[in-house]
Design a protein around this motif. Structure first.
Motif, short mmCIF file in Angstrom:
data_model
loop_
_atom_site.label_atom_id
_atom_site.label_comp_id
_atom_site.label_asym_id
_atom_site.label_seq_id
_atom_site.Cartn_x
_atom_site.Cartn_y
_atom_site.Cartn_z
N PRO A 140 1.19 -1.27 0.18
CA PRO A 140 -0.51 -0.14 0.01
C PRO A 140 0.31 1.13 -0.15
CG PRO A 140 -0.81 -1.72 1.83
CD PRO A 140 0.57 -2.67 0.77
N ALA A 141 0.33 2.15 -0.81
CA ALA A 141 0.97 4.18 -0.69
C ALA A 141 0.67 4.48 -1.01
CB ALA A 141 1.97 3.15 -2.02
N SER A 142 -0.62 5.03 -0.23
CA SER A 142 -1.73 6.40 -0.48
C SER A 142 -0.45 7.25 0.97
CB SER A 142 -2.50 5.55 -0.02
OG SER A 142 -3.94 4.46 -0.72
N ASN A 143 -0.31 6.46 1.53
CA ASN A 143 0.52 7.18 2.21
C ASN A 143 1.62 8.04 1.89
OD1 ASN A 143 3.07 6.07 2.88
ND2 ASN A 143 1.57 4.24 3.03
N LEU A 144 2.24 8.01 -0.03
CA LEU A 144 3.04 9.00 -0.77
C LEU A 144 2.60 9.14 -1.89
CD1 LEU A 144 6.25 6.08 -0.49
CD2 LEU A 144 6.30 7.83 0.37
N TYR A 145 1.45 8.62 -2.21
CA TYR A 145 0.75 9.00 -3.51
C TYR A 145 -0.74 9.30 -3.34
CZ TYR A 145 5.42 7.49 -5.64
OH TYR A 145 6.43 7.39 -6.05
N GLY A 146 -1.25 9.08 -2.52
CA GLY A 146 -3.01 9.31 -1.67
C GLY A 146 -3.48 8.12 -2.42
N MET A 147 -5.31 8.33 -2.88
CA MET A 147 -5.84 8.04 -2.99
C MET A 147 -5.66 6.67 -4.43
SD MET A 147 -8.80 10.00 -5.66
CE MET A 147 -8.63 10.99 -7.16
N ASN A 148 -6.57 5.98 -3.95
CA ASN A 148 -6.01 4.43 -5.52
C ASN A 148 -4.95 3.51 -5.44
OD1 ASN A 148 -8.59 5.54 -6.04
ND2 ASN A 148 -7.42 5.86 -8.03
N ALA A 149 -3.87 3.97 -3.93
CA ALA A 149 -2.39 3.32 -4.09
C ALA A 149 -3.09 2.04 -2.93
CB ALA A 149 -1.29 3.65 -4.06
N THR A 383 -6.65 11.37 5.74
CA THR A 383 -4.90 11.14 5.73
C THR A 383 -4.62 9.88 5.82
OG1 THR A 383 -4.90 13.22 7.86
CG2 THR A 383 -3.66 11.99 7.68
N THR A 384 -3.35 9.16 5.67
CA THR A 384 -3.04 7.54 5.92
C THR A 384 -1.99 8.35 5.62
OG1 THR A 384 -2.99 8.44 3.00
CG2 THR A 384 -4.33 6.78 3.72
N GLY A 385 -0.99 6.75 6.16
CA GLY A 385 -0.04 7.47 6.64
C GLY A 385 0.86 5.57 7.07
N GLY A 386 2.11 5.55 7.20
CA GLY A 386 2.73 3.82 7.17
C GLY A 386 4.01 4.32 7.83
N ILE A 387 4.35 3.39 8.11
CA ILE A 387 5.46 3.06 9.00
C ILE A 387 6.40 1.57 8.70
CG2 ILE A 387 4.78 2.71 11.39
CD1 ILE A 387 6.77 3.97 12.66
N GLY A 388 7.70 1.60 8.75
CA GLY A 388 8.87 0.73 8.31
C GLY A 388 9.98 0.60 9.35
N TYR A 389 10.02 -0.56 9.81
CA TYR A 389 11.83 -0.98 10.45
C TYR A 389 12.42 -2.00 9.27
CZ TYR A 389 15.58 -1.53 14.08
OH TYR A 389 15.97 -2.02 14.05
N GLY A 390 13.83 -2.02 9.55
CA GLY A 390 14.39 -3.08 9.24
C GLY A 390 15.47 -3.18 10.33
N THR A 402 6.73 -3.30 8.19
CA THR A 402 6.26 -2.50 7.67
C THR A 402 4.33 -2.28 8.33
OG1 THR A 402 5.68 -3.16 5.40
CG2 THR A 402 7.18 -2.05 6.07
N THR A 403 3.48 -1.36 8.15
CA THR A 403 2.15 -1.16 9.00
C THR A 403 1.86 0.27 8.49
OG1 THR A 403 0.29 -1.23 10.25
CG2 THR A 403 2.48 0.20 10.67
N ALA A 404 0.99 0.11 7.16
CA ALA A 404 0.39 1.49 6.64
C ALA A 404 -1.10 1.12 6.26
CB ALA A 404 1.12 1.01 4.88
N THR A 405 -1.78 2.40 6.56
CA THR A 405 -3.49 2.84 5.80
C THR A 405 -3.38 2.96 3.93
OG1 THR A 405 -3.13 4.61 6.50
CG2 THR A 405 -3.76 2.26 8.25
N ALA A 406 -4.31 2.78 3.73
CA ALA A 406 -4.96 3.57 2.28
C ALA A 406 -6.21 3.40 1.98
CB ALA A 406 -4.03 2.14 1.70
N PHE A 407 -6.54 4.29 1.44
CA PHE A 407 -7.99 4.16 0.37
C PHE A 407 -8.10 4.26 -1.07
CE2 PHE A 407 -7.10 9.05 -0.02
CZ PHE A 407 -7.77 9.16 -0.43
#
Length: 616
Positions: A140-149, A383-390, A402-407
């Motif tokens: 999921p990439a809505s936290n970077l590119y917005g709707m539909n990702a 509002t969408t967000g994402g966080i990741g750790y490696g 990683t965890t993220a929200t999208a719409f």
């Protein structure tokens, strides 16, 4: 499930080896964890610091694959299911990790391209020869590119004349396939220019078969034509660059319909972009993008129609590289407008967006955080967000989470399509009460990398609320929010090189269901994958590929079952002289009869031959 057993055995044999973040149809390019990836973070980032799974396809890989469409290219990608409605020019749907086809956002040089009425991008019409690079983010990439990702984002970078590179190709093949393309590029000091021209025609076969719904079967051949042009001019200086690009395609696709006479669609795609990049201070970079894209579809049949989408987009990004990480700040404006022979009660919407991010790679630690707010004139702010750790556990082994929200916003067809009677008692109407889809995603993965070996395993869980299903499965049809969907999966992929040989394999297990009815989501198999073996010796490269997919359902009630299948493909590339190359590709070598979509045919055994001239 003989094919699945074979893939599992192969992956077990590779368990001490390793899994790539990148997969392609030809012998893999020299991929290293120092390769630069852009789409996964919006900032040029070394692959070793990227926490999302990314498929990378280069121009060389695309050329050597002999593929004739994007669906051919992406069919052997971890976590990706591809369906085509019939032959050349038929709708190509790409589903990433159990999400819907319209959950994949498609960008051309940063510009959104697609239909705001259907939510789809006509991937089947994009000319492969004009593509320099593809980056497919399978997360999921809505936290970077917005709707539909919701499922991910695929960015296609076209050729821009970074170096002198000229090539002419001619191809012939099964079902009357003919293709000609010319790619010209030059770099004169700071000035760079590129031009790509292409023509494709295919006499085709009947896209539908007697099982086709609503009496649409017609045994005639369904032809296809595609004319394309891509041009760009750019200028570089020490601290920045400016690039102007234009892409246009003009296509005609025949298809089967219940009406008498010839049924076809004329579709024109276009994208014009202007991009400026400037480094103001060491580590402080700004970029400005302005573009407009159009998708114009004219359908000629018993129910003629026209749908056009225009998307105007302005994006401003600023990145600041610190001693510990990179900060991203940006804003975007999107205007979508539709014109149609159908009477929509609303025909335009605007989205105003702000986004920010931070990424860092410090010793064994990698982290990524992003947040974005999209204010949609139809639905308000999301509002969408994402966080990741490696973490690099030890040399060559990394774990990440990683965890993220999208719409995803409903399309204009979803919302406002007028009540239409298609005959046979079947009607369809939009639903203005639809809500945006919302999703939550969690991924946990491990990567093992060694010399000439890569191995990767990723567990993913995604929950989609207010999932929009375009069909309710009745003759009085309308889209609806089905409540929620549950998608759980395990994605495995691996590659190993030994001597002259390269071996790749991928296997995905998933369970994608409607959480309320416990029925499978349409066209999601529980298992699918691929095995590829390549040999490169001197001026000759040959390859073999087995692709397989389990059974899935065509309808929400799971009454129409589409059987599983496996297909075997071969390819050969031979350098004839310094500037000449011959490529041969044999698809579906065993002439397997199968369906990807219920009621639609697929090609039988197909041979394609390409002659390429590229002066060095």
């Amino acid at each position: 499930m003989q094919h699945t057993t074979l893939a599992a055995a192969l992956l077990a044999a590779l368990s001490a080896n390793a899994l790539a973040n990148t997969q392609a149809l030809l012998p893999p390019a020299e991929f290293t964890l120092d390769e630069i990836v852009v789409t996964a973070t919006r900032i040029p980032t070394a692959a070793k610091a990227v926490l999302s799974d990314v498929t990378i396809l280069t121009a060389e890989q695309i050329t050597q694959s002999g593929a004739t469409s994007l669906s051919d290219l992406l069919a052997s990608t971890p976590g990706v299911e591809v369906t085509v409605n019939g032959g050349a020019g038929g709708n190509q749907n790409i589903r990433v990790r159990g999400t819907s086809a319209n959950h994949l956002l498609v960008l051309i040089d940063g510009q959104r391209l697609g239909s705001a009425t259907t939510g789809a991008t006509a991937l089947e019409h994009l000319p492969l020869h004009a593509i320099d690079r593809i980056e497919l983010v399978r997360s999921p990439a809505s936290n970077l590119y917005g709707m539909n990702a919701v499922g991910g984002v695929m960015q296609i970078f076209t050729k821009h004349g970074d170096a002198d590179a000229n090539a002419v190709e001619a191809s012939v093949g099964a079902y009357g396939f003919r293709q000609m393309s010319a790619d010209l590029a030059t770099k004169q000091g700071a000035l760079q220019m590129a031009l790509s021209l292409g023509h494709t025609e295919n006499k085709g076969f009947s896209s539908a078969n007697p099982k086709a719904l609503y009496g649409t079967y017609d045994p005639d051949r369904d032809a296809y034509r595609n004319d394309s042009v891509k041009a760009s001019v750019g200028y570089k200086w020490k601290e920045g660059e400016v690039t102007l690009g234009v892409l246009k395609t003009d296509t005609q696709t025949e298809y089967d319909d219940s009406s008498p006479g010839r049924d076809y669609s004329d579709q024109k795609l276009s994208s014009q972009t202007l991009r400026l990049r400037q480094e103001w201070l060491p580590g402080f970079v700004s970029s400005f993008h302005i573009g407009v894209s159009k998708d114009n579809m004219l359908t000629v049949s018993g129910n003629p129609s026209r749908f056009q989408t225009e998307q105007q987009q302005v994006t401003v990004e600023n990145s600041l590289r610190l001693s510990r990480g990179v900060i991203l700040l940006g804003a975007e404006y999107l205007h979508q407008e539709v014109e149609s022979t159908s009477s929509f009660t609303q025909s335009a919407r605007q989205v105003k967006s702000l986004f920010a991010g931070y990424g860092a790679h410090m010793g064994p630690h990698s982290m990524q955080m992003n947040i974005r707010n999209d204010d949609n004139s139809q639905f308000g702010a999301k509002t969408t967000g994402g966080i990741g750790y490696g973490y690099d556990v030890f040399n060559g082994v990394r774990i990440h989470a990683t965890t993220a929200t999208a719409f995803k916003a409903p399309t204009f067809n979803d919302l406002y399509f007028p009540l239409t009677d298609y005959g046979y008692g079947y009607t369809y109407e939009g639903n203005a009460s639809l809500k945006s889809e919302r999703s939550r995603n969690l991924e946990i993965g491990v990567t093992l990398s060694r010399d000439r070996e890569l191995l990767k395993a990723t567990l993913y869980r995604q929950r989609v609320s207010d999932l929009i299903v375009a069909s309710n499965g009745t003759m009085t049809d309308a889209p609806a929010n089905v409540g929620s969907a549950e998608i759980d999966g395990l994605e495995l992929s691996g590659s190993k090189r030994f001597g002259l040989y390269s071996l790749e394999a991928g296997l995905t297990y998933q369970n994608a269901i409607n959480a309320e009815t416990r029925k499978d989501l349409t066209y999601r198999a529980n298992q699918f994958g691929y095995i590829k073996l390549w040999r490169k010796s001197g001026k000759q490269t040959w390859g073999s590929e087995l692709r397989f997919e389990g059974p899935r359902f065509d309808d929400v009630n799971n009454t129409r079952r589409v059987s599983g299948y496996g297909v075997l493909n071969f390819s050969l590339a031979q350098e004839l002289a310094r500037d000449w190359q011959l490529r041969v590709r044999l698809d579906n070598a065993l002439d397997k009869q199968y369906e990807q979509v219920y009621g639609f045919n697929t090609p039988g055994r197909s041979l394609f031959v390409t002659l390429r001239y590229a002066p060095k």
